[in-house]
Design a protein around this motif. Structure first.
Motif, PDB file in Angstrom:
ATOM      1  N   GLU A  45     -29.154   1.975  10.583  1.00  0.00           N
ATOM      2  CA  GLU A  45     -30.178   2.941  10.955  1.00  0.00           C
ATOM      3  C   GLU A  45     -29.670   4.316  10.569  1.00  0.00           C
ATOM      4  O   GLU A  45     -28.659   4.784  11.087  1.00  0.00           O
ATOM      5  CB  GLU A  45     -30.428   2.874  12.470  1.00  0.00           C
ATOM      6  CG  GLU A  45     -31.376   3.930  12.991  1.00  0.00           C
ATOM      7  CD  GLU A  45     -32.767   3.838  12.388  1.00  0.00           C
ATOM      8  OE1 GLU A  45     -33.277   2.714  12.239  1.00  0.00           O
ATOM      9  OE2 GLU A  45     -33.333   4.902  12.080  1.00  0.00           O
ATOM     10  N   ASN A  56     -22.024  -3.616  13.271  1.00  0.00           N
ATOM     11  CA  ASN A  56     -23.284  -3.002  13.670  1.00  0.00           C
ATOM     12  C   ASN A  56     -24.217  -4.063  14.246  1.00  0.00           C
ATOM     13  O   ASN A  56     -24.272  -5.183  13.740  1.00  0.00           O
ATOM     14  CB  ASN A  56     -23.917  -2.319  12.459  1.00  0.00           C
ATOM     15  CG  ASN A  56     -25.017  -1.356  12.832  1.00  0.00           C
ATOM     16  OD1 ASN A  56     -26.125  -1.772  13.118  1.00  0.00           O
ATOM     17  ND2 ASN A  56     -24.698  -0.078  12.834  1.00  0.00           N
ATOM     18  N   GLY A  57     -24.915  -3.721  15.302  1.00  0.00           N
ATOM     19  CA  GLY A  57     -25.784  -4.684  15.971  1.00  0.00           C
ATOM     20  C   GLY A  57     -27.112  -4.925  15.276  1.00  0.00           C
ATOM     21  O   GLY A  57     -27.871  -5.814  15.668  1.00  0.00           O
ATOM     22  N   ARG A  58     -27.413  -4.140  14.260  1.00  0.00           N
ATOM     23  CA  ARG A  58     -28.653  -4.311  13.496  1.00  0.00           C
ATOM     24  C   ARG A  58     -28.315  -4.959  12.163  1.00  0.00           C
ATOM     25  O   ARG A  58     -27.182  -4.943  11.716  1.00  0.00           O
ATOM     26  CB  ARG A  58     -29.308  -2.955  13.250  1.00  0.00           C
ATOM     27  CG  ARG A  58     -29.578  -2.146  14.509  1.00  0.00           C
ATOM     28  CD  ARG A  58     -30.114  -0.768  14.140  1.00  0.00           C
ATOM     29  NE  ARG A  58     -30.214   0.114  15.282  1.00  0.00           N
ATOM     30  CZ  ARG A  58     -31.315   0.271  15.998  1.00  0.00           C
ATOM     31  NH1 ARG A  58     -32.415  -0.397  15.678  1.00  0.00           N
ATOM     32  NH2 ARG A  58     -31.331   1.088  17.033  1.00  0.00           N
ATOM     33  N   THR A  59     -29.327  -5.498  11.499  1.00  0.00           N
ATOM     34  CA  THR A  59     -29.082  -6.099  10.185  1.00  0.00           C
ATOM     35  C   THR A  59     -29.180  -5.082   9.065  1.00  0.00           C
ATOM     36  O   THR A  59     -28.937  -5.404   7.906  1.00  0.00           O
ATOM     37  CB  THR A  59     -30.072  -7.240   9.930  1.00  0.00           C
ATOM     38  OG1 THR A  59     -31.399  -6.748  10.098  1.00  0.00           O
ATOM     39  CG2 THR A  59     -29.820  -8.396  10.895  1.00  0.00           C
ATOM     40  N   GLU A  62     -24.452   1.681  18.481  1.00  0.00           N
ATOM     41  CA  GLU A  62     -25.088   0.862  17.454  1.00  0.00           C
ATOM     42  C   GLU A  62     -24.242  -0.366  17.105  1.00  0.00           C
ATOM     43  O   GLU A  62     -24.704  -1.237  16.383  1.00  0.00           O
ATOM     44  CB  GLU A  62     -25.297   1.693  16.188  1.00  0.00           C
ATOM     45  CG  GLU A  62     -26.385   2.753  16.321  1.00  0.00           C
ATOM     46  CD  GLU A  62     -27.770   2.143  16.370  1.00  0.00           C
ATOM     47  OE1 GLU A  62     -28.210   1.546  15.384  1.00  0.00           O
ATOM     48  OE2 GLU A  62     -28.423   2.267  17.439  1.00  0.00           O
ATOM     49  N   TYR A  87     -26.205   5.453  12.617  1.00  0.00           N
ATOM     50  CA  TYR A  87     -25.065   4.625  12.244  1.00  0.00           C
ATOM     51  C   TYR A  87     -23.732   5.231  12.666  1.00  0.00           C
ATOM     52  O   TYR A  87     -22.718   4.559  12.670  1.00  0.00           O
ATOM     53  CB  TYR A  87     -25.063   4.346  10.743  1.00  0.00           C
ATOM     54  CG  TYR A  87     -24.850   5.563   9.878  1.00  0.00           C
ATOM     55  CD1 TYR A  87     -25.935   6.234   9.342  1.00  0.00           C
ATOM     56  CD2 TYR A  87     -23.578   6.037   9.602  1.00  0.00           C
ATOM     57  CE1 TYR A  87     -25.752   7.346   8.542  1.00  0.00           C
ATOM     58  CE2 TYR A  87     -23.385   7.149   8.810  1.00  0.00           C
ATOM     59  CZ  TYR A  87     -24.483   7.800   8.291  1.00  0.00           C
ATOM     60  OH  TYR A  87     -24.294   8.907   7.506  1.00  0.00           O
ATOM     61  N   ASP A 117     -21.950  -3.707  18.221  1.00  0.00           N
ATOM     62  CA  ASP A 117     -21.890  -4.632  19.345  1.00  0.00           C
ATOM     63  C   ASP A 117     -20.611  -5.446  19.435  1.00  0.00           C
ATOM     64  O   ASP A 117     -20.408  -6.174  20.403  1.00  0.00           O
ATOM     65  CB  ASP A 117     -23.101  -5.576  19.313  1.00  0.00           C
ATOM     66  CG  ASP A 117     -23.128  -6.464  18.067  1.00  0.00           C
ATOM     67  OD1 ASP A 117     -24.096  -7.243  17.934  1.00  0.00           O
ATOM     68  OD2 ASP A 117     -22.206  -6.380  17.224  1.00  0.00           O
ATOM     69  N   TYR A 123     -24.589  -8.443   8.695  1.00  0.00           N
ATOM     70  CA  TYR A 123     -24.504  -7.187   9.441  1.00  0.00           C
ATOM     71  C   TYR A 123     -23.706  -6.107   8.714  1.00  0.00           C
ATOM     72  O   TYR A 123     -22.677  -6.387   8.094  1.00  0.00           O
ATOM     73  CB  TYR A 123     -23.832  -7.433  10.797  1.00  0.00           C
ATOM     74  CG  TYR A 123     -24.621  -8.350  11.683  1.00  0.00           C
ATOM     75  CD1 TYR A 123     -24.326  -9.700  11.760  1.00  0.00           C
ATOM     76  CD2 TYR A 123     -25.685  -7.851  12.437  1.00  0.00           C
ATOM     77  CE1 TYR A 123     -25.053 -10.545  12.572  1.00  0.00           C
ATOM     78  CE2 TYR A 123     -26.424  -8.689  13.253  1.00  0.00           C
ATOM     79  CZ  TYR A 123     -26.105 -10.035  13.313  1.00  0.00           C
ATOM     80  OH  TYR A 123     -26.838 -10.869  14.108  1.00  0.00           O
ATOM     81  N   SER A 172     -23.097  -0.942   4.310  1.00  0.00           N
ATOM     82  CA  SER A 172     -24.233  -1.835   4.488  1.00  0.00           C
ATOM     83  C   SER A 172     -23.804  -3.282   4.255  1.00  0.00           C
ATOM     84  O   SER A 172     -22.721  -3.551   3.732  1.00  0.00           O
ATOM     85  CB  SER A 172     -25.353  -1.463   3.523  1.00  0.00           C
ATOM     86  OG  SER A 172     -24.920  -1.643   2.178  1.00  0.00           O
TER      87      SER A 172
END
Length: 128
Positions: free
Chosen positions: A105, A99-102, A114, A109, A116, A32, A52
């Motif tokens: 965004e 960040n909750g996405r891998t 975004e 961001y 979690d 993450y 990132s």
């Protein structure tokens, strides 16, 4: 949910430096992106920096660009925020967040929603 623990805050004079660190639990840290946010007294929490998952890309708020640097060590499950040329307006509680996405965004961001997982925060006070 991952547990995040910040450290490294304190009192520093204007022009000085501090290095914040955030330690994450669990085995999925490297999957993450991570971010740092801050909240000054009486103000809303705001984005400061993001990185990132591979550390190839970093992003900064305009207010800290050129003075702050975000980095991460996936082997140690840590993310750091090096803060140089500190100003009194940098005074805030600083929060580490996952960040909750891998992948970051690009258009989102900077948004708190975004992320979690959040640490408890560490106080940074810059005196003039």
């Amino acid at each position: 949910q991952v547990q995040l623990v910040e450290s490294g805050g304190g009192l520093v004079q204007a022009g000085g430096s501090l290095r914040l660190s955030c330690a994450a639990s669990g085995r999925t840290f490297s999957i993450y992106p991570m971010g740092w946010f801050r909240q000054a007294p009486g103000k809303e929490r705001e984005f400061a920096a993001a990185i990132s998952r591979s550390a190839v890309s970093t992003y900064y708020a305009d207010s800290v660009k050129g003075r702050f640097s975000i980095s991460r060590d996936n082997a140690k499950n840590t993310v750091a925020l090096q803060m140089n040329s500190l100003k009194p307006e940098d005074t805030a509680v600083y929060y580490c967040a996952r960040n909750g996405r891998t992948a970051l965004e690009y258009t989102r961001y900077r948004e708190m929603r975004e992320y979690d997982s959040w640490g408890q925060g560490t106080q940074v006070t810059v005196s003039s």
